[in-house]
Design an enzyme around this catalytic site. Structure first.
Site, mmCIF file in Angstrom:
data_model
loop_
_atom_site.group_PDB
_atom_site.id
_atom_site.type_symbol
_atom_site.label_atom_id
_atom_site.label_comp_id
_atom_site.label_asym_id
_atom_site.label_seq_id
_atom_site.Cartn_x
_atom_site.Cartn_y
_atom_site.Cartn_z
ATOM 1 C CE1 TYR A 101 -3.659 2.617 1.132
ATOM 2 C CE2 TYR A 101 -1.749 3.587 2.205
ATOM 3 C CZ TYR A 101 -3.047 3.688 1.738
ATOM 4 O OH TYR A 101 -3.729 4.880 1.879
ATOM 5 C CD GLU A 189 -5.871 4.509 -0.825
ATOM 6 O OE1 GLU A 189 -6.005 4.966 0.329
ATOM 7 O OE2 GLU A 189 -6.782 3.899 -1.427
#
Ligand code: GDP
Ligand code: MN
Length: 381
Positions: A101, A189
């Site tokens: 992530y 993101e």
């Protein structure tokens, strides 16, 4: 403004991020064409402004043309969390050895950018933050100094990502940072950022929120505006150039100036009611804008009363009054108006409206009085 995955990936691609080759398709035959061109296997991914598509069945792997047709057929038109899928991204499928992530966002209180990196990607990051906060490595970046390489390298190590991929990861994070800053984003993101079995890093998902105030610097972002999810009321208000946000109440609100519009929504709540919308008609309050505003509010079936709250600063009361009277001639109202008119030349403005007062057009002496009156008509929220 939130981007769809394929738009985010297109943006990332411009900054050199390793995005898998792929194209969007709005129909089944087009999806198949794209897949044939890319070669198999491919992934077929629902393009909607909401996450959790994987769990909802909006992401499917296809090994041949038949499977693409089946996948595209089942995903197009699907409902994911109230969003209807209008197009799919067909992309070369990646093989996954690890899912990471990575994100950058604003830390407003710290006055810095906040980067987050974790070896536990591919799942909901909020859940990871709650159950295993230590697995997220954070870095605060001074916007003036930027993210330097030694810092990025320490960050990758702190997140315990694969050591052998560190060089490539540092490059990817630098490119992501550049996309975030140069692209005027509030959020970038990647979840998951993957490692392939060959040890390569690839961007498998993209979530981007752009700063709307930067549109003047990015004419290319105008295309993204057309795909923004808006409810019907918001879409028509947007087309008329109004600053409108749909809400759930029954009092339609029109005010001049964003601050006044915001406090009008508040006083309606204070009076025990609920606003059906936020609507700022700006400083001018001319007849065109007023008529457009009344039309949008009038078309909202939830609206039971309309509260027009005008404070004349530079704009003069008689100009506003004329605008309202002319607009009333053009729009057939379903709900009564409560008007509060104050500020510059308000007396003249009120005198002009006085002969037209009726059950459909009432005058209020104050902002709170106007709100109370409108709520009395519309009912308590
Ligand atoms: P989200 O569920 O809306 O966040 O959609 P993502 O794009 O993150 O996809 C969800 C999951 O689907 C990922 O975490 C991967 O596990 C899987 N996935 C997406 N693309 C690929 C791919 O190219 N190959 C493989 N094997 N899995 C993929
Ligand atoms: Mn994702």
């Amino acid at each position: 403004m939130d981007l769809l995955e394929h738009q985010g990936k297109e943006l990332f691609g411009r900054y050199g991020l390793p995005v898998p080759p792929g194209f969007v398709a709005a129909g089944v035959p087009e999806a198949r064409e794209v897949a044939d061109r890319l070669g198999y296997p491919v992934v077929v991914k629902a393009q909607v402004h909401i996450g959790g598509r994987g769990k909802a069945g909006g992401i499917r792997l296809a090994r041949d043309a038949g499977e693409v047709v089946t996948a595209a057929h089942s995903i197009l038109g699907m409902d994911i969390g109230g969003h209807t899928v209008g197009c799919v991204l067909v992309e070369e499928a990646a093989r996954i050895a690890a899912e990471y992530y990575a994100s950058f966002t604003l830390d407003r209180s710290g006055g810095r950018y906040l980067g987050m990196l974790s070896a536990r990607g591919g799942v909901d990051i909020e859940a990871v933050a709650a159950s295993d906060p230590g697995s997220i490595a954070r870095v605060w970046v001074d916007p003036v100094e930027g993210l330097d390489e030694p810092e990025a390298r320490r960050w990758v190590r702190a997140a315990r990502l694969e050591e052998t991929a560190a060089d490539e990861l540092v490059e990817v994070l630098a490119a992501l940072y550049e996309a975030f800053v140069e692209g005027d984003a509030d959020l970038v993101e990647i979840n998951p950022l993957i490692l392939t079995p060959e040890g390569r890093v690839r961007v498998l998902d993209a979530k981007v929120t752009l700063d709307d105030n930067s549109l003047f610097r990015h004419p290319e972002y105008r295309d993204y505006d057309a795909t923004q999810p808006r409810d019907e009321r918001e879409a028509s208000a947007h087309a008329l150039g109004l600053q409108y946000v749909g809400l759930d109440g029954t009092v339609g609100v029109i005010a001049n100036g964003a601050g006044l519009a915001m406090s009008t929504v508040d006083v309606v709540a204070q009076a025990g009611g609920a606003a059906a919308n936020f609507l700022d008609i700006g400083g001018g309050a001319d007849v065109e804008t007023m008529a457009a505003a009344l039309r949008v509010i009038n078309n909202d079936p939830a609206v039971k009363a309309i509260f027009i709250n005008i404070f004349g600063g530079i704009v003069q009361g008689e100009v506003v009054a004329q605008g309202i009277l002319d607009a009333l001639d053009r729009v057939e109202l379903r709900a009564p108006i409560v008007l509060r008119l104050d500020g510059t030349n308000a007396d003249q403005g009120r005198a002009m409206v006085a002969p037209r007062l009726s059950e459909m057009l009432m005058m209020a002496g104050s902002m709170s009085g106007g709100a109370a009156r409108a709520v009395a008509i519309a009912g308590r929220g």
